[in-house]
Enzyme design. Structure first.
Site, PDB file in Angstrom:
ATOM      1  N   ASP A  74       0.864  -1.181   0.000  1.00 16.76           N
ATOM      2  CA  ASP A  74       0.000   0.000   0.000  1.00 16.76           C
ATOM      3  C   ASP A  74       0.902   1.233   0.000  1.00 16.76           C
ATOM      4  O   ASP A  74       2.036   1.194   0.478  1.00 16.76           O
ATOM      5  CB  ASP A  74      -0.895   0.002   1.248  1.00 16.76           C
ATOM      6  N   ALA A  84     -19.129  -8.449   2.985  1.00 18.49           N
ATOM      7  CA  ALA A  84     -19.736  -7.308   3.664  1.00 18.49           C
ATOM      8  C   ALA A  84     -18.900  -7.030   4.908  1.00 18.49           C
ATOM      9  O   ALA A  84     -18.366  -7.954   5.536  1.00 18.49           O
ATOM     10  CB  ALA A  84     -21.182  -7.606   4.044  1.00 18.49           C
ATOM     11  N   GLU A  85     -18.792  -5.765   5.260  1.00 22.65           N
ATOM     12  CA  GLU A  85     -18.016  -5.420   6.451  1.00 22.65           C
ATOM     13  C   GLU A  85     -18.740  -5.920   7.691  1.00 22.65           C
ATOM     14  O   GLU A  85     -19.962  -5.985   7.741  1.00 22.65           O
ATOM     15  CB  GLU A  85     -17.791  -3.913   6.497  1.00 22.65           C
ATOM     16  N   CYS A  95     -19.966   1.658  -0.480  1.00 18.63           N
ATOM     17  CA  CYS A  95     -20.160   1.146  -1.843  1.00 18.63           C
ATOM     18  C   CYS A  95     -21.550   1.273  -2.445  1.00 18.63           C
ATOM     19  O   CYS A  95     -21.666   1.507  -3.645  1.00 18.63           O
ATOM     20  CB  CYS A  95     -19.704  -0.301  -1.891  1.00 18.63           C
ATOM     21  N   LYS A 118     -22.881   0.293  10.027  1.00 18.60           N
ATOM     22  CA  LYS A 118     -23.584  -0.927  10.451  1.00 18.60           C
ATOM     23  C   LYS A 118     -22.844  -1.456  11.674  1.00 18.60           C
ATOM     24  O   LYS A 118     -21.741  -0.967  11.995  1.00 18.60           O
ATOM     25  CB  LYS A 118     -23.615  -1.960   9.322  1.00 18.60           C
TER      26      LYS A 118
HETATM   27  P1  NAD Z   1      -9.898   1.247   1.091  1.00 16.29           P
HETATM   28  O1  NAD Z   1      -9.891   2.711   0.855  1.00 16.29           O
HETATM   29  O2  NAD Z   1     -10.148   0.718   2.453  1.00 16.29           O
HETATM   30  O3  NAD Z   1      -8.507   0.626   0.605  1.00 16.29           O
HETATM   31  C1  NAD Z   1      -7.882   0.966  -0.582  1.00 16.29           C
HETATM   32  C2  NAD Z   1      -6.378   1.046  -0.311  1.00 16.29           C
HETATM   33  O4  NAD Z   1      -5.697   1.236  -1.562  1.00 16.29           O
HETATM   34  C3  NAD Z   1      -5.969   2.220   0.589  1.00 16.29           C
HETATM   35  O5  NAD Z   1      -5.286   1.733   1.730  1.00 16.29           O
HETATM   36  C4  NAD Z   1      -5.058   3.085  -0.319  1.00 16.29           C
HETATM   37  O6  NAD Z   1      -3.989   3.689   0.382  1.00 16.29           O
HETATM   38  C5  NAD Z   1      -4.555   2.057  -1.308  1.00 16.29           C
HETATM   39  N1  NAD Z   1      -4.072   2.623  -2.563  1.00 16.29           N
HETATM   40  C6  NAD Z   1      -4.663   3.560  -3.347  1.00 16.29           C
HETATM   41  N2  NAD Z   1      -3.886   3.807  -4.439  1.00 16.29           N
HETATM   42  C7  NAD Z   1      -2.813   2.993  -4.338  1.00 16.29           C
HETATM   43  C8  NAD Z   1      -1.666   2.771  -5.151  1.00 16.29           C
HETATM   44  N3  NAD Z   1      -1.494   3.453  -6.295  1.00 16.29           N
HETATM   45  N4  NAD Z   1      -0.745   1.875  -4.736  1.00 16.29           N
HETATM   46  C9  NAD Z   1      -0.915   1.199  -3.576  1.00 16.29           C
HETATM   47  N5  NAD Z   1      -1.976   1.352  -2.766  1.00 16.29           N
HETATM   48  C10 NAD Z   1      -2.915   2.240  -3.151  1.00 16.29           C
HETATM   49  O7  NAD Z   1     -10.957   0.654   0.062  1.00 16.29           O
HETATM   50  P2  NAD Z   1     -11.761  -0.727   0.202  1.00 16.29           P
HETATM   51  O8  NAD Z   1     -12.964  -0.525   1.041  1.00 16.29           O
HETATM   52  O9  NAD Z   1     -10.799  -1.817   0.516  1.00 16.29           O
HETATM   53  O10 NAD Z   1     -12.279  -0.881  -1.297  1.00 16.29           O
HETATM   54  C11 NAD Z   1     -11.405  -1.232  -2.351  1.00 16.29           C
HETATM   55  C12 NAD Z   1     -12.249  -1.616  -3.552  1.00 16.29           C
HETATM   56  O11 NAD Z   1     -13.038  -2.764  -3.240  1.00 16.29           O
HETATM   57  C13 NAD Z   1     -13.237  -0.546  -4.005  1.00 16.29           C
HETATM   58  O12 NAD Z   1     -13.325  -0.581  -5.403  1.00 16.29           O
HETATM   59  C14 NAD Z   1     -14.549  -0.981  -3.406  1.00 16.29           C
HETATM   60  O13 NAD Z   1     -15.646  -0.551  -4.169  1.00 16.29           O
HETATM   61  C15 NAD Z   1     -14.429  -2.484  -3.449  1.00 16.29           C
HETATM   62  N6  NAD Z   1     -15.189  -3.224  -2.432  1.00 16.29           N
HETATM   63  C16 NAD Z   1     -15.229  -2.786  -1.141  1.00 16.29           C
HETATM   64  C17 NAD Z   1     -15.911  -3.532  -0.175  1.00 16.29           C
HETATM   65  C18 NAD Z   1     -15.986  -3.094   1.268  1.00 16.29           C
HETATM   66  O14 NAD Z   1     -16.697  -3.749   2.038  1.00 16.29           O
HETATM   67  N7  NAD Z   1     -15.314  -2.057   1.690  1.00 16.29           N
HETATM   68  C19 NAD Z   1     -16.514  -4.738  -0.531  1.00 16.29           C
HETATM   69  C20 NAD Z   1     -16.437  -5.167  -1.859  1.00 16.29           C
HETATM   70  C21 NAD Z   1     -15.761  -4.397  -2.800  1.00 16.29           C
HETATM   71  C1  UGA Z   2     -22.324  -4.438   0.865  1.00 14.61           C
HETATM   72  C2  UGA Z   2     -22.756  -5.776   0.262  1.00 14.61           C
HETATM   73  O1  UGA Z   2     -23.603  -6.462   1.187  1.00 14.61           O
HETATM   74  C3  UGA Z   2     -21.539  -6.642  -0.066  1.00 14.61           C
HETATM   75  O2  UGA Z   2     -21.952  -7.826  -0.721  1.00 14.61           O
HETATM   76  C4  UGA Z   2     -20.597  -5.849  -0.974  1.00 14.61           C
HETATM   77  O3  UGA Z   2     -19.425  -6.601  -1.233  1.00 14.61           O
HETATM   78  C5  UGA Z   2     -20.219  -4.546  -0.298  1.00 14.61           C
HETATM   79  O4  UGA Z   2     -21.414  -3.785   0.000  1.00 14.61           O
HETATM   80  C6  UGA Z   2     -19.365  -3.663  -1.149  1.00 14.61           C
HETATM   81  O5  UGA Z   2     -19.334  -3.784  -2.352  1.00 14.61           O
HETATM   82  O6  UGA Z   2     -18.759  -2.785  -0.520  1.00 14.61           O
HETATM   83  P1  UGA Z   2     -21.570  -3.620   3.274  1.00 14.61           P
HETATM   84  O7  UGA Z   2     -21.839  -2.267   2.716  1.00 14.61           O
HETATM   85  O8  UGA Z   2     -20.277  -3.869   3.935  1.00 14.61           O
HETATM   86  O9  UGA Z   2     -21.699  -4.723   2.115  1.00 14.61           O
HETATM   87  O10 UGA Z   2     -22.697  -3.997   4.332  1.00 14.61           O
HETATM   88  P2  UGA Z   2     -24.245  -4.440   4.202  1.00 14.61           P
HETATM   89  O11 UGA Z   2     -24.488  -5.517   5.165  1.00 14.61           O
HETATM   90  O12 UGA Z   2     -24.620  -4.699   2.804  1.00 14.61           O
HETATM   91  O13 UGA Z   2     -25.009  -3.154   4.726  1.00 14.61           O
HETATM   92  C7  UGA Z   2     -25.036  -1.949   3.974  1.00 14.61           C
HETATM   93  C8  UGA Z   2     -25.966  -0.947   4.631  1.00 14.61           C
HETATM   94  O14 UGA Z   2     -27.330  -1.364   4.505  1.00 14.61           O
HETATM   95  C9  UGA Z   2     -25.730  -0.796   6.138  1.00 14.61           C
HETATM   96  O15 UGA Z   2     -25.860   0.571   6.474  1.00 14.61           O
HETATM   97  C10 UGA Z   2     -26.825  -1.629   6.755  1.00 14.61           C
HETATM   98  O16 UGA Z   2     -27.154  -1.220   8.051  1.00 14.61           O
HETATM   99  C11 UGA Z   2     -27.952  -1.375   5.775  1.00 14.61           C
HETATM  100  N1  UGA Z   2     -28.985  -2.430   5.766  1.00 14.61           N
HETATM  101  C12 UGA Z   2     -28.658  -3.704   5.416  1.00 14.61           C
HETATM  102  C13 UGA Z   2     -30.300  -2.102   6.059  1.00 14.61           C
HETATM  103  O17 UGA Z   2     -30.618  -0.939   6.366  1.00 14.61           O
HETATM  104  N2  UGA Z   2     -31.260  -3.088   6.018  1.00 14.61           N
HETATM  105  C14 UGA Z   2     -30.946  -4.375   5.667  1.00 14.61           C
HETATM  106  O18 UGA Z   2     -31.875  -5.223   5.633  1.00 14.61           O
HETATM  107  C15 UGA Z   2     -29.619  -4.686   5.366  1.00 14.61           C
END
Ligand code: NAD
Ligand code: UGA
Length: 458
Positions: free
Chosen positions: A36, A163-164, A275, A338
């Site tokens: 990173d 999901a987080e 997201c 959440k």
């Molecule tokens: P994040 O911001 O937590 O992490 C991204 C990381 O990439 C950061 O630590 C940043 O410093 C690093 N970064 C950016 N540019 C860089 C570079 N040039 N070289 C090295 N490191 C670099 O983001 P995230 O939540 O992990 O999401 C990442 C991707 O996954 C997004 O496209 C998001 O839509 C997708 N996604 C997120 C979730 C989720 O639950 N957060 C779930 C599914 C998909």
């Molecule tokens: C969501 C999707 O569930 C994941 O599959 C996906 O990978 C991720 O987005 C992503 O692309 O970032 P996340 O956002 O981590 O995951 O959490 P969710 O459990 O989906 O909840 C999202 C929001 O909806 C929260 O604020 C939650 O409280 C709310 N929620 C969820 C409701 O209000 N009602 C529900 O019935 C479910």
């Protein structure tokens, strides 16, 4: 024994960190380097004070770290050594120029592609782990394969569905893993190599292989469908409040139909997270760019309904509290978007705070994991905002408590003790429908839940 594989993940965030930790844990034959540009984040991954809170994650990291899981800021060396590179950098909504407010900002993604090209001395598989607009791999292909050195980069799409708050479980027992590639022999070979990693612990019938474009688009569509269910039930919650129907009963009744199913029908103050909104707006933008305005409008309504629900929640508080909250102490229980996470990105709690602060309320924010982020998010907001990890201290002298995150600890509080320390009349606004409303009413609270008849003494 399986052939050793060297995997690199660029981006050590909410997706890169947990995903790579589980791959390393489950695949001892795979060496996993996570890099990173943020040195503080990498340092934290090297300690037991991880940069993100996820139940069970520390145990997974500890089993693999130093064995076949490594965290570093040396991106160049990582690229040079890797066979397979997952790119998991952030892809936020663009805030400037063409498509601002809707399109995905691909600058981090493209920088990464150029860096991969610059530091590679061998051919590699590049895996899109970040969520990206459909057909991004086309641009990646062009950038990566424009090299004059004869190196070949095969781009594969492997979107993440975790999901987080349940990331470890979602990664260890995924509903499915999706891997898309070009339908060429090289493309299919690359996607098989990625599938083989997952197959170490994921049953083969849960590994879906598809075209690149289907994989890219499916990720946006999955999030849009999930968010659409929440906006749908939230729209009905407003109708319930006016008709004395109960939204939880309605959700239960419709969810019992196996064609609809019970999940993602929990009415709430609104959906948050980094997201849902970003990915839907991205879908909207893509539809618009293809001239599909009706499609764009259809999905945009999911986001608009969510914003309306957040505002509606605050308006209801205001109307209930005699049309003024100026100078009144209001305790917010929960700031994370959440439960089971410290992440506050796009949390409805931020919008509620902003609107209450604009009404000059004295807002006191409590949360077991998200107070550091809450402090950062609310910096610069006008009005009086305080923070207290102890919900009893936050509620002392308050006129109202609003539950904004479904932390189970809030259900188990001593509500008689809370009431005894509050101003009267005392109000509870349950933005997550997790409390025992009748019991709270019997104690003396005026209770307002989402999509339910108010229980009021005044
Ligand atoms: P994040 O911001 O937590 O992490 C991204 C990381 O990439 C950061 O630590 C940043 O410093 C690093 N970064 C950016 N540019 C860089 C570079 N040039 N070289 C090295 N490191 C670099 O983001 P995230 O939540 O992990 O999401 C990442 C991707 O996954 C997004 O496209 C998001 O839509 C997708 N996604 C997120 C979730 C989720 O639950 N957060 C779930 C599914 C998909
Ligand atoms: C969501 C999707 O569930 C994941 O599959 C996906 O990978 C991720 O987005 C992503 O692309 O970032 P996340 O956002 O981590 O995951 O959490 P969710 O459990 O989906 O909840 C999202 C929001 O909806 C929260 O604020 C939650 O409280 C709310 N929620 C969820 C409701 O209000 N009602 C529900 O019935 C479910």
């Amino acid at each position: 024994m399986k052939n050793p594989v060297n995997v690199l993940c660029i981006g050590a965030g909410y997706v890169g960190g947990p995903t790579m930790a589980v791959i390393a844990d489950r695949c001892p034959h795979v060496t996993v380097n996570v890099v990173d540009i943020n040195p503080a984040r990498i340092r934290a991954w090297q300690t037991d004070d991880l940069p993100i809170f996820e139940p069970g994650l520390l145990e997974v990291v500890k089993r693999a770290r130093g064995r076949n899981l490594f965290f570093s800021t040396d991106i160049e060396a990582g690229i040079a050594a890797a066979d397979i590179i997952f790119v998991s950098v952030n892809t936020p909504t663009k805030t400037f120029g063409e498509g601002a407010g809707r399109a995905a900002d691909l600058q981090y993604w493209e920088k990464t592609a150029r860096q991969i090209l610059a530091c590679s001395t061998t051919s590699k598989i590049v895996v899109e782990k970040s969520t990206l607009p459909v057909r991004t791999a086309e641009a990646m292909d062009r950038i990566l394969n424009s090299n004059p050195r004869g190196l070949r980069f095969e781009v594969v799409s492997n979107p993440e569905f975790l999901a987080e708050g349940s990331a470890v479980k979602d990664l260890e027992q995924p509903d499915r893993v999706l891997i898309g590639s070009h339908e060429t022999p090289e493309g299919v070979r690359a996607r098989t190599a990625v599938a083989d990693i997952y197959a170490t612990w994921v049953p083969r019938d849960r590994i879906i292989e598809s075209s690149l474009w289907s994989a890219e688009l499916s990720k946006l569509v999955a999030n849009a469908f999930l968010a659409q269910r929440i906006s749908s039930i939230n729209s009905i919650s407003a109708l319930c409040e006016l008709t004395e129907a109960d939204v939880d009963e309605v959700a239960y009744a419709i969810g019992a139909d196996t064609r609809i199913g019970p999940r993602f029908l929990k009415a709430s103050v609104g959906f948050g997270g980094s997201c849902f909104k970003k990915d839907i707006l991205n879908l909207v933008y893509i539809a618009q760019s293809h001239g599909l305005d009706e499609v764009a409008r259809y999905w945009e309504a999911v986001v608009r309904m969510n914003e309306w629900q957040e505002t509606r929640f605050v308006r209801r508080m205001l109307a209930t509290m005699f049309n003024t909250v100026a100078g009144k102490r209001i305790a917010l229980f929960g700031f994370a978007f959440k439960a089971e996470t410290g992440d506050t990105r796009e949390s409805p709690a931020l919008e509620v705070t902003r609107q209450l602060a604009a009404e000059r309320a004295h807002v006191v924010i409590s949360d077991p994991q998200a107070l550091d982020n809450a402090r950062i998010d609310t910096k610069g907001l006008e009005g009086t905002i305080d923070f207290d990890a102890d919900p009893y201290a936050a509620a002392r002298g308050a006129h109202a408590i609003a539950v904004l995150t479904e932390w189970s600890l809030y259900r188990d509080l001593d509500w008689a003790r809370l009431l005894a320390s509050m101003e009267r009349p005392a109000f509870v606004f349950d933005g997550r429908n997790i409390l025992d409303h009748q019991r709270l009413f019997d104690l003396g609270f005026n209770v307002f839940a989402i999509g339910k008849r108010p229980l009021r003494h005044v």
